[in-house]
Design a protein around this motif. Structure first.
Motif, PDB file in Angstrom:
ATOM      1  N   SER A   1       0.824  -1.219   0.000  1.00 53.76           N
ATOM      2  CA  SER A   1       0.000   0.000   0.000  1.00 53.76           C
ATOM      3  C   SER A   1       0.853   1.263   0.000  1.00 53.76           C
ATOM      4  O   SER A   1       0.349   2.353  -0.303  1.00 53.76           O
ATOM      5  CB  SER A   1      -0.934   0.006   1.218  1.00 53.76           C
TER       6      SER A   1
ATOM      7  N   GLN B   1      -5.845 -10.471  -1.753  1.00 56.03           N
ATOM      8  CA  GLN B   1      -5.740 -10.253  -3.195  1.00 56.03           C
ATOM      9  C   GLN B   1      -4.509  -9.427  -3.544  1.00 56.03           C
ATOM     10  O   GLN B   1      -3.834  -9.692  -4.543  1.00 56.03           O
ATOM     11  CB  GLN B   1      -7.013  -9.559  -3.700  1.00 56.03           C
TER      12      GLN B   1
ATOM     13  N   VAL C   1      -8.971  -0.990   3.521  1.00 55.86           N
ATOM     14  CA  VAL C   1      -8.467  -2.214   2.884  1.00 55.86           C
ATOM     15  C   VAL C   1      -8.800  -3.373   3.821  1.00 55.86           C
ATOM     16  O   VAL C   1      -8.197  -3.512   4.888  1.00 55.86           O
ATOM     17  CB  VAL C   1      -6.943  -2.143   2.642  1.00 55.86           C
TER      18      VAL C   1
ATOM     19  N   ALA D   1      -3.866  -7.860  -7.103  1.00 61.98           N
ATOM     20  CA  ALA D   1      -4.784  -6.830  -7.546  1.00 61.98           C
ATOM     21  C   ALA D   1      -4.017  -5.595  -7.986  1.00 61.98           C
ATOM     22  O   ALA D   1      -2.893  -5.354  -7.579  1.00 61.98           O
ATOM     23  CB  ALA D   1      -5.744  -6.472  -6.404  1.00 61.98           C
TER      24      ALA D   1
ATOM     25  N   ARG E   1      -9.860  -9.536   2.916  1.00 60.64           N
ATOM     26  CA  ARG E   1      -9.898 -10.162   1.589  1.00 60.64           C
ATOM     27  C   ARG E   1      -9.148  -9.309   0.560  1.00 60.64           C
ATOM     28  O   ARG E   1      -8.496  -9.846  -0.347  1.00 60.64           O
ATOM     29  CB  ARG E   1     -11.347 -10.396   1.159  1.00 60.64           C
ATOM     30  N   ASP E   2      -9.247  -8.003   0.689  1.00 61.42           N
ATOM     31  CA  ASP E   2      -8.485  -7.111  -0.199  1.00 61.42           C
ATOM     32  C   ASP E   2      -6.988  -7.358  -0.036  1.00 61.42           C
ATOM     33  O   ASP E   2      -6.235  -7.387  -1.023  1.00 61.42           O
ATOM     34  CB  ASP E   2      -8.795  -5.645   0.116  1.00 61.42           C
TER      35      ASP E   2
END
Length: 315
Positions: free
Chosen positions: A281, A299, A292, A313, A295-296
Protein backbone atom coordinates in the motif's frame (compact mmCIF):
# COMPACT_ATOMS: atom_id res chain seq x y z
CA UNK A 1 8.21 -1.66 -4.74
CA UNK A 2 9.05 1.67 -6.26
CA UNK A 3 12.31 3.23 -5.13
CA UNK A 4 10.28 6.38 -4.36
CA UNK A 5 9.33 4.86 -0.99
CA UNK A 6 12.73 4.98 0.66
CA UNK A 7 12.09 5.48 4.35
CA UNK A 8 9.21 4.81 6.71
CA UNK A 9 8.41 5.36 10.36
CA UNK A 10 6.71 2.47 12.17
CA UNK A 11 4.91 3.40 15.38
CA UNK A 12 5.22 0.36 17.63
CA UNK A 13 7.84 -1.42 15.54
CA UNK A 14 8.84 -3.78 18.34
CA UNK A 15 5.33 -5.23 18.67
CA UNK A 16 3.68 -8.21 17.00
CA UNK A 17 2.40 -6.38 13.90
CA UNK A 18 4.99 -3.60 13.89
CA UNK A 19 7.95 -5.99 13.88
CA UNK A 20 6.52 -7.82 10.87
CA UNK A 21 6.15 -4.48 9.04
CA UNK A 22 9.76 -3.58 9.84
CA UNK A 23 11.01 -6.95 8.57
CA UNK A 24 9.06 -6.88 5.31
CA UNK A 25 9.87 -3.21 4.64
CA UNK A 26 13.59 -3.91 5.01
CA UNK A 27 13.27 -6.85 2.63
CA UNK A 28 11.71 -4.46 0.11
CA UNK A 29 14.69 -2.10 0.33
CA UNK A 30 13.27 0.56 2.61
CA UNK A 31 14.96 2.30 5.52
CA UNK A 32 13.00 1.83 8.73
CA UNK A 33 12.79 3.80 11.96
CA UNK A 34 10.67 2.51 14.84
CA UNK A 35 9.37 4.44 17.80
CA UNK A 36 7.92 2.89 20.93
CA UNK A 37 7.54 3.73 24.60
CA UNK A 38 10.53 1.57 25.51
CA UNK A 39 12.67 2.12 22.43
CA UNK A 40 13.93 -1.43 22.81
CA UNK A 41 14.73 -3.49 19.69
CA UNK A 42 12.42 -6.36 18.82
CA UNK A 43 13.05 -9.81 20.27
CA UNK A 44 11.19 -13.03 19.50
CA UNK A 45 9.04 -14.61 22.23
CA UNK A 46 11.97 -16.98 22.77
CA UNK A 47 14.27 -14.02 23.45
CA UNK A 48 16.18 -14.19 20.16
CA UNK A 49 17.24 -11.15 18.12
CA UNK A 50 16.73 -11.72 14.36
CA UNK A 51 19.46 -10.49 12.03
CA UNK A 52 17.22 -7.82 10.48
CA UNK A 53 16.78 -6.03 13.82
CA UNK A 54 20.18 -4.32 13.64
CA UNK A 55 19.14 -2.61 10.41
CA UNK A 56 16.27 -0.72 12.10
CA UNK A 57 16.77 2.57 13.91
CA UNK A 58 15.08 2.04 17.28
CA UNK A 59 13.93 5.21 19.02
CA UNK A 60 12.23 5.78 22.36
CA UNK A 61 9.31 8.15 21.95
CA UNK A 62 5.80 8.85 23.18
CA UNK A 63 3.18 8.97 20.44
CA UNK A 64 1.22 11.46 22.53
CA UNK A 65 4.24 13.78 22.73
CA UNK A 66 5.13 15.01 19.22
CA UNK A 67 8.35 16.62 20.41
CA UNK A 68 9.79 13.16 21.02
CA UNK A 69 9.58 12.14 17.35
CA UNK A 70 8.79 15.22 15.22
CA UNK A 71 12.39 15.42 14.02
CA UNK A 72 12.01 12.07 12.23
CA UNK A 73 8.97 12.97 10.14
CA UNK A 74 10.35 15.40 7.53
CA UNK A 75 12.58 12.69 6.05
CA UNK A 76 10.11 9.79 5.89
CA UNK A 77 7.93 8.87 2.92
CA UNK A 78 5.25 7.20 5.03
CA UNK A 79 4.09 6.43 8.56
CA UNK A 80 2.62 3.11 9.68
CA UNK A 81 0.75 3.16 13.00
CA UNK A 82 0.54 -0.34 14.51
CA UNK A 83 -0.17 0.50 18.17
CA UNK A 84 -3.50 -0.61 19.62
CA UNK A 85 -5.21 -2.71 22.25
CA UNK A 86 -7.88 -5.39 22.05
CA UNK A 87 -8.86 -5.04 25.72
CA UNK A 88 -9.03 -2.03 28.01
CA UNK A 89 -6.68 -3.80 30.42
CA UNK A 90 -3.51 -4.09 28.36
CA UNK A 91 -1.99 -6.74 30.63
CA UNK A 92 -3.54 -9.37 28.34
CA UNK A 93 -0.71 -8.73 25.84
CA UNK A 94 1.84 -10.32 28.14
CA UNK A 95 -0.39 -13.39 28.45
CA UNK A 96 -0.50 -13.71 24.66
CA UNK A 97 3.25 -13.24 24.33
CA UNK A 98 3.85 -15.89 27.00
CA UNK A 99 1.45 -18.31 25.30
CA UNK A 100 -0.71 -18.40 28.43
CA UNK A 101 -4.01 -19.43 26.85
CA UNK A 102 -5.90 -19.73 30.15
CA UNK A 103 -4.68 -16.34 31.33
CA UNK A 104 -5.65 -14.75 28.01
CA UNK A 105 -9.13 -16.31 28.14
CA UNK A 106 -9.62 -14.93 31.65
CA UNK A 107 -8.96 -11.42 30.36
CA UNK A 108 -11.26 -11.96 27.37
CA UNK A 109 -14.19 -13.03 29.58
CA UNK A 110 -13.49 -10.31 32.13
CA UNK A 111 -11.94 -12.41 34.88
CA UNK A 112 -8.65 -10.60 34.48
CA UNK A 113 -10.25 -7.42 35.71
CA UNK A 114 -10.79 -4.03 34.06
CA UNK A 115 -8.18 -1.34 33.69
CA UNK A 116 -6.94 0.07 37.02
CA UNK A 117 -9.36 2.49 38.65
CA UNK A 118 -8.76 6.11 37.77
CA UNK A 119 -6.82 5.25 34.63
CA UNK A 120 -7.99 6.61 31.30
CA UNK A 121 -9.35 4.10 28.84
CA UNK A 122 -6.63 2.34 26.89
CA UNK A 123 -9.05 2.13 23.96
CA UNK A 124 -9.20 5.91 23.72
CA UNK A 125 -5.47 6.43 24.24
CA UNK A 126 -3.97 3.66 22.10
CA UNK A 127 -6.59 3.05 19.42
CA UNK A 128 -7.66 6.64 18.83
CA UNK A 129 -5.62 9.42 20.42
CA UNK A 130 -2.14 8.10 19.66
CA UNK A 131 -2.96 7.56 15.98
CA UNK A 132 -4.60 10.95 15.58
CA UNK A 133 -1.74 12.72 17.36
CA UNK A 134 0.89 11.09 15.16
CA UNK A 135 -1.12 11.84 12.02
CA UNK A 136 -1.53 15.51 12.99
CA UNK A 137 2.21 15.77 13.58
CA UNK A 138 2.97 14.00 10.31
CA UNK A 139 0.91 16.36 8.13
CA UNK A 140 2.36 19.35 9.98
CA UNK A 141 5.92 18.29 9.14
CA UNK A 142 7.68 19.91 6.22
CA UNK A 143 9.10 17.26 3.88
CA UNK A 144 12.78 17.50 3.05
CA UNK A 145 13.74 18.45 -0.48
CA UNK A 146 13.00 15.65 -2.91
CA UNK A 147 9.88 14.28 -1.20
CA UNK A 148 7.20 15.38 -3.64
CA UNK A 149 4.86 12.36 -3.83
CA UNK A 150 1.77 11.86 -1.71
CA UNK A 151 2.80 10.53 1.69
CA UNK A 152 0.66 7.70 3.14
CA UNK A 153 -0.42 7.36 6.75
CA UNK A 154 -1.29 3.71 7.29
CA UNK A 155 -3.46 2.91 10.29
CA UNK A 156 -3.83 -0.69 11.44
CA UNK A 157 -7.54 -0.87 12.23
CA UNK A 158 -9.60 -4.07 12.41
CA UNK A 159 -12.51 -5.95 10.93
CA UNK A 160 -15.55 -6.02 13.19
CA UNK A 161 -15.28 -9.67 14.21
CA UNK A 162 -14.81 -10.01 17.97
CA UNK A 163 -17.94 -8.71 19.67
CA UNK A 164 -19.50 -9.43 22.15
CA UNK A 165 -16.39 -11.08 23.64
CA UNK A 166 -14.55 -7.79 23.23
CA UNK A 167 -16.05 -4.44 24.18
CA UNK A 168 -17.78 -2.40 21.50
CA UNK A 169 -15.38 0.40 22.44
CA UNK A 170 -12.59 -1.47 20.67
CA UNK A 171 -14.52 -1.36 17.39
CA UNK A 172 -15.80 2.16 17.95
CA UNK A 173 -12.42 3.72 18.72
CA UNK A 174 -10.91 2.06 15.65
CA UNK A 175 -13.63 3.51 13.41
CA UNK A 176 -13.44 6.91 15.09
CA UNK A 177 -9.70 7.00 14.44
CA UNK A 178 -10.24 6.12 10.76
CA UNK A 179 -12.79 8.91 10.42
CA UNK A 180 -10.63 11.53 12.12
CA UNK A 181 -7.48 10.59 10.18
CA UNK A 182 -9.43 10.81 6.93
CA UNK A 183 -10.62 14.30 7.89
CA UNK A 184 -7.02 15.32 8.57
CA UNK A 185 -5.54 14.02 5.32
CA UNK A 186 -8.46 15.37 3.28
CA UNK A 187 -7.35 18.84 4.33
CA UNK A 188 -3.78 18.06 3.21
CA UNK A 189 -3.71 16.82 -0.42
CA UNK A 190 -0.08 15.69 -0.18
CA UNK A 191 -1.13 13.00 2.29
CA UNK A 192 -3.48 10.04 2.15
CA UNK A 193 -4.97 7.62 4.65
CA UNK A 194 -4.88 3.84 4.34
CA UNK A 195 -6.90 1.85 6.86
CA UNK A 196 -6.05 -1.84 6.89
CA UNK A 197 -8.67 -3.96 8.62
CA UNK A 198 -7.28 -7.38 9.54
CA UNK A 199 -9.40 -10.11 11.09
CA UNK A 200 -7.70 -12.64 13.37
CA UNK A 201 -3.96 -12.03 13.05
CA UNK A 202 -1.88 -15.11 13.62
CA UNK A 203 1.61 -16.55 13.43
CA UNK A 204 2.45 -20.14 14.37
CA UNK A 205 5.84 -19.29 15.89
CA UNK A 206 5.74 -15.68 17.07
CA UNK A 207 2.20 -15.96 18.49
CA UNK A 208 1.39 -19.70 18.79
CA UNK A 209 -1.65 -18.97 20.95
CA UNK A 210 -3.37 -17.68 17.79
CA UNK A 211 -2.91 -20.84 15.73
CA UNK A 212 -5.91 -22.81 16.99
CA UNK A 213 -8.53 -20.05 16.54
CA UNK A 214 -7.00 -19.14 13.16
CA UNK A 215 -7.30 -22.76 12.03
CA UNK A 216 -10.89 -23.10 13.23
CA UNK A 217 -12.18 -19.86 11.74
CA UNK A 218 -10.07 -20.23 8.63
CA UNK A 219 -11.86 -23.51 7.95
CA UNK A 220 -15.20 -21.85 8.72
CA UNK A 221 -14.44 -19.12 6.19
CA UNK A 222 -13.46 -21.69 3.58
CA UNK A 223 -16.75 -23.56 4.08
CA UNK A 224 -18.77 -20.36 3.80
CA UNK A 225 -16.99 -19.49 0.55
CA UNK A 226 -17.48 -22.98 -0.88
CA UNK A 227 -21.22 -23.27 -0.21
CA UNK A 228 -23.54 -21.64 -2.80
CA UNK A 229 -24.95 -18.31 -1.63
CA UNK A 230 -28.57 -19.52 -1.86
CA UNK A 231 -27.97 -22.06 0.90
CA UNK A 232 -28.44 -20.55 4.39
CA UNK A 233 -25.23 -20.65 6.41
CA UNK A 234 -24.57 -19.59 10.02
CA UNK A 235 -23.04 -16.25 8.93
CA UNK A 236 -25.96 -15.34 6.66
CA UNK A 237 -28.48 -16.27 9.36
CA UNK A 238 -26.64 -14.17 11.93
CA UNK A 239 -26.49 -11.20 9.55
CA UNK A 240 -30.23 -11.50 8.92
CA UNK A 241 -30.93 -11.56 12.64
CA UNK A 242 -28.52 -8.68 13.21
CA UNK A 243 -30.17 -6.58 10.53
CA UNK A 244 -33.85 -7.46 10.94
CA UNK A 245 -34.35 -8.60 14.54
CA UNK A 246 -31.59 -7.03 16.66
CA UNK A 247 -30.37 -4.17 14.47
CA UNK A 248 -28.03 -2.24 16.78
CA UNK A 249 -25.73 -2.77 19.73
CA UNK A 250 -25.31 0.96 20.45
CA UNK A 251 -26.10 4.18 18.63
CA UNK A 252 -22.72 3.90 16.86
CA UNK A 253 -22.28 0.17 16.48
CA UNK A 254 -24.15 -2.56 14.52
CA UNK A 255 -25.49 -5.63 16.29
CA UNK A 256 -22.93 -8.06 17.71
CA UNK A 257 -24.58 -10.72 15.57
CA UNK A 258 -23.05 -9.06 12.51
CA UNK A 259 -19.68 -9.21 14.22
CA UNK A 260 -20.13 -12.93 14.92
CA UNK A 261 -21.05 -13.47 11.28
CA UNK A 262 -17.81 -11.79 10.21
CA UNK A 263 -15.85 -14.04 12.54
CA UNK A 264 -17.30 -17.09 10.81
CA UNK A 265 -16.91 -15.85 7.25
CA UNK A 266 -13.82 -13.61 7.01
CA UNK A 267 -10.54 -15.54 6.81
CA UNK A 268 -7.74 -14.94 9.35
CA UNK A 269 -4.53 -13.36 8.12
CA UNK A 270 -0.92 -14.25 8.84
CA UNK A 271 0.93 -11.30 10.35
CA UNK A 272 3.57 -11.50 7.61
CA UNK A 273 0.86 -11.30 4.94
CA UNK A 274 -0.63 -8.29 6.73
CA UNK A 275 2.79 -6.64 6.74
CA UNK A 276 3.28 -7.45 3.06
CA UNK A 277 -0.06 -5.82 2.19
CA UNK A 278 0.86 -2.74 4.23
CA UNK A 279 4.15 -2.39 2.37
CA UNK A 280 2.38 -2.81 -0.99
CA UNK A 281 0.00 0.00 0.00
CA UNK A 282 3.03 2.30 0.32
CA UNK A 283 3.86 1.96 -3.39
CA UNK A 284 3.05 5.32 -5.04
CA UNK A 285 2.37 3.60 -8.36
CA UNK A 286 -0.62 1.72 -6.92
CA UNK A 287 -2.33 4.70 -5.25
CA UNK A 288 -4.02 2.56 -2.62
CA UNK A 289 -6.07 4.59 -0.17
CA UNK A 290 -9.07 4.26 2.13
CA UNK A 291 -10.29 1.03 3.73
CA UNK A 292 -8.47 -2.21 2.88
CA UNK A 293 -10.21 -5.31 4.26
CA UNK A 294 -8.75 -8.74 4.91
CA UNK A 295 -9.90 -10.16 1.59
CA UNK A 296 -8.48 -7.11 -0.20
CA UNK A 297 -5.14 -7.74 1.46
CA UNK A 298 -5.13 -11.38 0.39
CA UNK A 299 -5.74 -10.25 -3.19
CA UNK A 300 -3.03 -7.60 -2.98
CA UNK A 301 -0.40 -10.19 -2.10
CA UNK A 302 -1.70 -12.59 -4.77
CA UNK A 303 -3.25 -15.16 -2.46
CA UNK A 304 -6.68 -16.70 -2.92
CA UNK A 305 -8.84 -17.68 0.03
CA UNK A 306 -7.87 -21.31 -0.47
CA UNK A 307 -4.20 -20.43 -0.10
CA UNK A 308 -3.29 -20.78 -3.78
CA UNK A 309 -1.54 -18.05 -5.69
CA UNK A 310 -3.36 -15.73 -8.03
CA UNK A 311 -2.40 -12.47 -9.76
CA UNK A 312 -2.17 -9.54 -7.39
CA UNK A 313 -4.78 -6.83 -7.55
CA UNK A 314 -4.00 -3.57 -9.33
CA UNK A 315 -5.30 -1.38 -6.55
Amino acid sequence: MSAITRKILVVGGNGFVGSAVCKIALARGMEVTSISSSGKPYKTPQGHTPAWVERVEWRKADAMNPESYADILPSVDAVVHTVGTLLDNTQYKQKMQDGDLLGFIKYIVGMGGPAPEGQRSAYDILNYESAVRVCETFVASKPVSGLTRVRPFVYVSAEDFNRPLVSARYFETKRQAEQRIEEIVTDHPQYKGVYVRPSIIYHPHNRPITTIPATIFGFSSWVHDAVPSYIPMPASVLRWLGTSVFPTATDKTPSSLNSMANLLSIPPINVDHLAEAICISLDPAKDIRGVVGTRDMHQMIGMSQTGSEEPAANT
